[in-house]
Design an enzyme around this catalytic site. Structure first.
Site: not given
Ligand code: AP5
Ligand code: MG
Length: 214
Positions: A13, A160, A171
């Protein structure tokens, strides 16, 4: 042009949103980037968001919706924007709809970047992110020109905190439970467009521009 990017964590995305933002000259608004900037700056919002993000959970809607509504009300959003990572729950989508109604406008496209779970874990382990400008790289699929350094701003790239394999699994579970229902939500509104996110980054972008127009 007002666009929502849908898709699992790691679907691409952010990668696509940055390219769309440059081509069409509209701001890229990533709730994940906003939360990470707040964490970096040690704000109250950052402290609260971190508790959830590090566990792979969603930040509560009450910390998220007003922030986005406020952001899309600013002047630079008058010609449109790309929302990346928002909405992520049905209540967030409904809050956005109520705000858009007040502004007498609506979303033009909800683009679902479709990537199966099997591909996601591999992608995430190779992701490198720039804490300075938000650019995203991959050690194999999208390497920076100099290893470990951002092409755009020269900052040192990081892994991250939520890209550890166990957190990625969490997630994905959260995505299937809470975010995937949005695909149906936008399909019913007639604005859903699905692209195959397993293709090369440039091919995915080509498919998206074919939808949005030149
Ligand atoms: P957020 O930052 O939005 O993370 P995410 O949705 O989990 O998505 P990612 O950013 O991990 O992936 P992406 O789809 O942007 O993929 P990317 O382009 O980087 O959110 C983080 C957290 O913040 C959430 O877990 C939550 O806690 C909180 N949060 C955020 N918004 C929220 C909201 N609205 N409500 C509640 N909580 C919220 O690509 C991934 C990797 O793949 C990169 O290395 C890239 O180079 C590579 N890649 C991209 N495209 C391709 C391709 N076509 N082929 C090969 N590799 C590719
Ligand atoms: Mg992202």
């Amino acid at each position: 042009m007002k666009i929502i990017m849908l898709g699992a964590p790691g679907a691409g995305k952010g990668t696509q949103a940055i390219m769309i933002s440059e081509k069409y000259g509209i701001p890229h608004i990533s709730t994940g980037d906003i939360f990470r900037a707040n964490i970096k700056n040690g704000t109250e919002l950052g402290k609260k968001a971190r508790e959830y993000m590090d566990q792979g959970l969603l930040v509560p809607d009450e910390l998220t919706c007003d922030l986005v509504v406020d952001r899309i009300s600013r002047d630079d959003c008058s010609k449109g924007y790309i929302l990346d990572g928002f909405p992520r729950t049905i209540p967030q989508a409904q809050a956005l709809d109520r705000a858009l109604e007040r502004m007498e406008t609506s979303i033009d496209y909800a683009i679902d970047v479709d990537v199966p779970d099997e591909n996601i874990v591999n992608r995430m382990s190779g992701r490198r992110a720039c804490p300075g400008c938000g650019a995203t790289y991959h050690v194999m699929f999208r390497a920076p020109k100099t290893e470990g350094i951002c092409d755009e701003c020269g900052e040192k790239l990081i892994v991250r905190a939520d890209d550890q394999p166990e957190t990625v699994q969490k997630r994905l579970t959260v995505y299937h439970d809470q975010t995937q229902p949005l695909i149906d939500y936008y399909d019913k509104k007639g604005i859903l467009k699905t692209v195959d996110g397993t293709k090369h980054v440039d091919e995915v972008f080509g498919d998206i521009t074919a939808i949005l127009g030149e």
